[in-house]
Design an enzyme around this catalytic site. Structure first.
Site, PDB file in Angstrom:
ATOM      1  N   LYS A 183       0.845  -1.193   0.000  1.00  0.00           N
ATOM      2  CA  LYS A 183       0.000   0.000   0.000  1.00  0.00           C
ATOM      3  C   LYS A 183       0.884   1.249   0.000  1.00  0.00           C
ATOM      4  O   LYS A 183       1.468   1.610   1.011  1.00  0.00           O
ATOM      5  CB  LYS A 183      -0.946   0.047   1.211  1.00  0.00           C
ATOM      6  CG  LYS A 183      -2.030   1.101   0.962  1.00  0.00           C
ATOM      7  CD  LYS A 183      -2.633   1.697   2.203  1.00  0.00           C
ATOM      8  CE  LYS A 183      -1.830   2.790   2.835  1.00  0.00           C
ATOM      9  NZ  LYS A 183      -1.687   4.030   2.042  1.00  0.00           N
ATOM     10  N   GLY A 236       6.726   4.887   8.641  1.00  0.00           N
ATOM     11  CA  GLY A 236       5.924   6.098   8.772  1.00  0.00           C
ATOM     12  C   GLY A 236       6.039   6.661  10.175  1.00  0.00           C
ATOM     13  O   GLY A 236       7.043   6.462  10.865  1.00  0.00           O
ATOM     14  N   GLY A 241       2.656   3.692  13.810  1.00  0.00           N
ATOM     15  CA  GLY A 241       3.289   2.415  14.158  1.00  0.00           C
ATOM     16  C   GLY A 241       2.573   1.728  15.315  1.00  0.00           C
ATOM     17  O   GLY A 241       2.365   0.518  15.314  1.00  0.00           O
ATOM     18  N   GLU A 258       9.663   0.913  10.851  1.00  0.00           N
ATOM     19  CA  GLU A 258      10.726   1.904  10.683  1.00  0.00           C
ATOM     20  C   GLU A 258      10.047   3.248  10.838  1.00  0.00           C
ATOM     21  O   GLU A 258       9.282   3.665   9.973  1.00  0.00           O
ATOM     22  CB  GLU A 258      11.380   1.725   9.299  1.00  0.00           C
ATOM     23  CG  GLU A 258      12.741   2.367   9.227  1.00  0.00           C
ATOM     24  CD  GLU A 258      12.668   3.782   8.725  1.00  0.00           C
ATOM     25  OE1 GLU A 258      12.619   4.699   9.581  1.00  0.00           O
ATOM     26  OE2 GLU A 258      12.649   3.976   7.509  1.00  0.00           O
ATOM     27  N   CYS A 292      13.499  10.512   7.511  1.00  0.00           N
ATOM     28  CA  CYS A 292      13.291  10.020   8.874  1.00  0.00           C
ATOM     29  C   CYS A 292      14.549  10.167   9.720  1.00  0.00           C
ATOM     30  O   CYS A 292      14.469  10.351  10.924  1.00  0.00           O
ATOM     31  CB  CYS A 292      12.813   8.575   8.852  1.00  0.00           C
ATOM     32  SG  CYS A 292      13.806   7.537   7.792  1.00  0.00           S
ATOM     33  N   GLU A 389       9.384  15.431  15.777  1.00  0.00           N
ATOM     34  CA  GLU A 389       9.835  15.309  14.393  1.00  0.00           C
ATOM     35  C   GLU A 389       9.088  16.344  13.538  1.00  0.00           C
ATOM     36  O   GLU A 389       7.863  16.309  13.461  1.00  0.00           O
ATOM     37  CB  GLU A 389       9.548  13.899  13.885  1.00  0.00           C
ATOM     38  CG  GLU A 389      10.041  13.667  12.484  1.00  0.00           C
ATOM     39  CD  GLU A 389       9.921  12.201  12.063  1.00  0.00           C
ATOM     40  OE1 GLU A 389       8.830  11.625  12.221  1.00  0.00           O
ATOM     41  OE2 GLU A 389      10.920  11.647  11.573  1.00  0.00           O
TER      42      GLU A 389
HETATM   43  P1  NAI Z   1       1.679   8.152   8.371  1.00  0.00           P
HETATM   44  O1  NAI Z   1       2.460   7.296   9.293  1.00  0.00           O
HETATM   45  O2  NAI Z   1       0.258   8.451   8.759  1.00  0.00           O
HETATM   46  O3  NAI Z   1       1.647   7.507   6.910  1.00  0.00           O
HETATM   47  C1  NAI Z   1       2.548   6.529   6.432  1.00  0.00           C
HETATM   48  C2  NAI Z   1       1.778   5.401   5.753  1.00  0.00           C
HETATM   49  O4  NAI Z   1       0.919   4.788   6.700  1.00  0.00           O
HETATM   50  C3  NAI Z   1       0.874   5.851   4.608  1.00  0.00           C
HETATM   51  O5  NAI Z   1       0.871   4.861   3.606  1.00  0.00           O
HETATM   52  C4  NAI Z   1      -0.493   5.937   5.268  1.00  0.00           C
HETATM   53  O6  NAI Z   1      -1.553   5.785   4.372  1.00  0.00           O
HETATM   54  C5  NAI Z   1      -0.422   4.767   6.237  1.00  0.00           C
HETATM   55  N1  NAI Z   1      -1.329   4.862   7.376  1.00  0.00           N
HETATM   56  C6  NAI Z   1      -1.775   5.971   8.011  1.00  0.00           C
HETATM   57  N2  NAI Z   1      -2.628   5.653   9.004  1.00  0.00           N
HETATM   58  C7  NAI Z   1      -2.735   4.306   9.009  1.00  0.00           C
HETATM   59  C8  NAI Z   1      -3.484   3.372   9.794  1.00  0.00           C
HETATM   60  N3  NAI Z   1      -4.303   3.762  10.761  1.00  0.00           N
HETATM   61  N4  NAI Z   1      -3.338   2.051   9.528  1.00  0.00           N
HETATM   62  C9  NAI Z   1      -2.520   1.638   8.544  1.00  0.00           C
HETATM   63  N5  NAI Z   1      -1.814   2.467   7.759  1.00  0.00           N
HETATM   64  C10 NAI Z   1      -1.895   3.797   7.982  1.00  0.00           C
HETATM   65  O7  NAI Z   1       2.445   9.507   8.147  1.00  0.00           O
HETATM   66  P2  NAI Z   1       1.827  10.884   7.577  1.00  0.00           P
HETATM   67  O8  NAI Z   1       0.528  11.182   8.279  1.00  0.00           O
HETATM   68  O9  NAI Z   1       1.831  10.816   6.106  1.00  0.00           O
HETATM   69  O10 NAI Z   1       2.915  11.925   8.050  1.00  0.00           O
HETATM   70  C11 NAI Z   1       2.849  12.470   9.357  1.00  0.00           C
HETATM   71  C12 NAI Z   1       4.214  12.566   9.987  1.00  0.00           C
HETATM   72  O11 NAI Z   1       4.797  11.281  10.118  1.00  0.00           O
HETATM   73  C13 NAI Z   1       5.240  13.345   9.190  1.00  0.00           C
HETATM   74  O12 NAI Z   1       5.126  14.700   9.420  1.00  0.00           O
HETATM   75  C14 NAI Z   1       6.526  12.772   9.726  1.00  0.00           C
HETATM   76  O13 NAI Z   1       6.864  13.398  10.929  1.00  0.00           O
HETATM   77  C15 NAI Z   1       6.179  11.335  10.005  1.00  0.00           C
HETATM   78  N6  NAI Z   1       6.622  10.447   8.916  1.00  0.00           N
HETATM   79  C16 NAI Z   1       7.733   9.689   9.094  1.00  0.00           C
HETATM   80  C17 NAI Z   1       8.199   8.903   8.067  1.00  0.00           C
HETATM   81  C18 NAI Z   1       9.410   8.077   8.230  1.00  0.00           C
HETATM   82  O14 NAI Z   1      10.030   7.724   7.239  1.00  0.00           O
HETATM   83  N7  NAI Z   1       9.778   7.698   9.415  1.00  0.00           N
HETATM   84  C19 NAI Z   1       7.543   8.861   6.764  1.00  0.00           C
HETATM   85  C20 NAI Z   1       6.327   9.636   6.693  1.00  0.00           C
HETATM   86  C21 NAI Z   1       5.925  10.401   7.729  1.00  0.00           C
END
Ligand code: NAI
Ligand code: MG
Length: 487
Positions: A183, A236, A241, A258, A292, A389
């Site tokens: 996804k 993410g 997580g 991660e 990240c 972050e």
């Molecule tokens: P997110 O963690 O919500 O999104 C990452 C992935 O998880 C996307 O594919 C999203 O559709 C999916 N996702 C979201 N909610 C979910 C759920 N309840 N169940 C399963 N999958 C889910 O991150 P978002 O909202 O795009 O960004 C928010 C903050 O997260 C950013 O500002 C940043 O600080 C952090 N982030 C960290 C990343 C990393 O590489 N460690 C990457 C992206 C965001």
């Protein structure tokens, strides 16, 4: 050079069981170019019903399909073919990524794509080198282990390195003989869909890789909680997580995470200051700070503080921020309006908490989600901008005198993804490499990656290691076989 029109931006469908299909609900969503705020194209929006279909296809491909029974070396060969096709379509993929994500074309061309290609090359090589052991047990027995794939793997990836994160996930999973439901992030689905076409062209059997774009709380959640998924790999936000772990507990599927970071980038007075300045630039402004392991806390030894910040500020304020399609651009647009607003919110918070704004601190231009490279000085490690972050081009400089106290502050974070040390003193470098609590330590470099070197977090930056030999642990399980040799 390839033009925008030549890039294969077609109406996005879901890729399930080797077919390109609309979502069951018929719903679609827009994917936006963050540099222009314009819609690029419509994407089919997957949710629970589509995830069910994708998991069924992946299960069938795993149990009955040819993938697991394909000779390991031939699995490797298909990964090599995928790699070749990516290489052949490198320019197109780089531009597609730039349009969808907003990052500069120089970075997609010179960083993302080469790392994607290397990742496939590396795991193609592993496919036929994954095997068990014979074990000298007590008694008249022959004991050996088999290293088998875990089964159907769900992979949820973010938007900051869309194609690279897809490669980090699918390459080891497929090399080990698993089948996958991927996804992509809702902000950046285009290169993952193009990757689906490439995998098909490379001869990956139907159902082995399924790609279902959609939102997190619907498609993502359905995948994480699915009773027929054996493992979930996620990259993410740490709060997501937590939700993923809870959902995964339903059927006790294996989990690897991660997550984010607030990585310390530590500069000693005995370092090569000019290269440390360049490292600090890469550390925070590479990929618009949407990394990240970004070096978002800059620890400066007091005696070099003024000189260092002056040089850093000069460089930061002259970075070329703008049209990501322009080869001369050094920093592009933030991925989305949401991310843009979040970053500007943190900049306000830094000002309010009394940090000193050195440069930047506002949006750049009037259109597109551009933020000026931003440096805060006189930051206290307890301020919000030093704890949370930001995921944007905002660095917090913290001055230190005492090494032990600096190490304590560096480690005083919920995160532990990476840390960097700049010094000419080899003893100090190795000592800090031990003392810093992080999954990656860089000495006199920043944001350096290789497909062969493990990557992952300590503490709330997650667990499990991607890349290298370590990722094979995520996608295999061990079976112990006993043969009675006695009477
Ligand atoms: P997110 O963690 O919500 O999104 C990452 C992935 O998880 C996307 O594919 C999203 O559709 C999916 N996702 C979201 N909610 C979910 C759920 N309840 N169940 C399963 N999958 C889910 O991150 P978002 O909202 O795009 O960004 C928010 C903050 O997260 C950013 O500002 C940043 O600080 C952090 N982030 C960290 C990343 C990393 O590489 N460690 C990457 C992206 C965001
Ligand atoms: Mg989210």
């Amino acid at each position: 050079m390839i033009t925008k029109e030549e890039v294969k931006i077609k109406p996005g469908k879901l890729f399930i069981d080797g077919k390109w299909v609309d979502s069951v609900s018929g719903k679609t969503f827009d994917t936006i170019n963050p540099a222009t705020e314009e819609v690029i194209t419509l994407i089919a929006e997957g949710d629970k019903a589509d995830i069910d279909l994708a998991v069924t296809a992946a299960r069938k491909a795993f149990e009955e399909g040819p993938w697991r029974k394909t000779d390991a070396r031939d699995r490797g060969r298909i990964l090599l073919r995928i790699m070749d096709l990516i290489e052949k379509n490198k320019e197109e993929l780089a531009l597609l990524e730039t349009l969808d994500n907003g990052k500069p074309i120089s970075e997609t061309t010179n960083a993302d794509l080469p790392l994607v290609i290397d990742c496939l090359l590396y795991y193609a090589g592993w496919a036929d080198k994954i095997h068990g052991e014979t074990i000298p047990v007590r008694g008249e027995f022959f004991n050996y282990t088999l290293r088998e794939p875990v089964g159907v793997v769900g992979q949820i990836i973010p938007w900051n390195f869309p194609l690279l994160m897809a490669a980090w996930k699918i390459a080891p999973a497929l090399a080990c003989g698993n089948t996958v439901v991927l996804k992509p992030a809702e902000q950046t689905p285009l290169t993952a869909l193009r990757l689906g076409e490439i995998c098909q062209e490379a001869g990956l059997p139907d159902g082995v890789l399924n790609i279902v774009p959609g939102y997190g709380p619907t498609a993502g959640a359905a995948l994480a909680e699915h009773m027929d998924v054996d493992k979930i790999a996620f990259t993410g936000e740490y709060t997501t997580g937590r939700i993923i772990m809870q959902a995964a507990s339903k059927n006790l599927k294996r989990v690897s995470l991660e997550l984010g970071g607030k990585s310390p980038n530590i500069v000693f007075a005995d370092s090569d200051i000019d290269s440390a300045v360049n490292g600090a630039m890469t550390g925070i402004f590479f990929n618009q700070g949407e990394v990240c392991c970004a070096g978002s806390r800059l620890f400066l030894e007091r005696s070099i503080h003024d000189e260092f910040l002056e040089k850093l500020s000069d460089k930061a304020s002259s970075l070329r921020v703008g049209n990501p399609e322009d080869v001369g651009t050094q920093m592009g647009a933030q991925v989305s309006k949401e991310q843009f607003d979040k970053i500007l919110g943190y900049i306000d918070s830094g000002k309010q908490e009394g940090a000193k704004l050195v440069t930047g601190g506002e949006r750049c231009g009037k259109r597109g989600y551009f933020v000026k490279p931003t440096i805060f000085d006189e930051v206290d490690n307890n301020m919000k901008i030093a704890r949370e972050e930001i995921f944007g081009p905002v660095v917090s400089a913290i001055t230190f005198d005492d090494v032990a106290d600096m190490v304590r502050q560096s480690n005083s974070s919920i995160y532990g993804l990476a840390a960097a040390v700049w010094t000419r003193d080899i003893k100090k470098a190795h000592r800090l490499a031990r003392d810093l609590k992080a999954g990656t330590i860089w000495v006199n470099t920043y944001n350096t990656f290789d497909a062969a070197s493990p990557f992952g977090g300590f503490k709330q930056s997650g667990f499990g290691r991607e890349l290298g030999i370590h990722a094979l642990e995520l996608y295999t399980q061990v079976k112990s076989v006993w043969i009675n040799l006695g009477s």
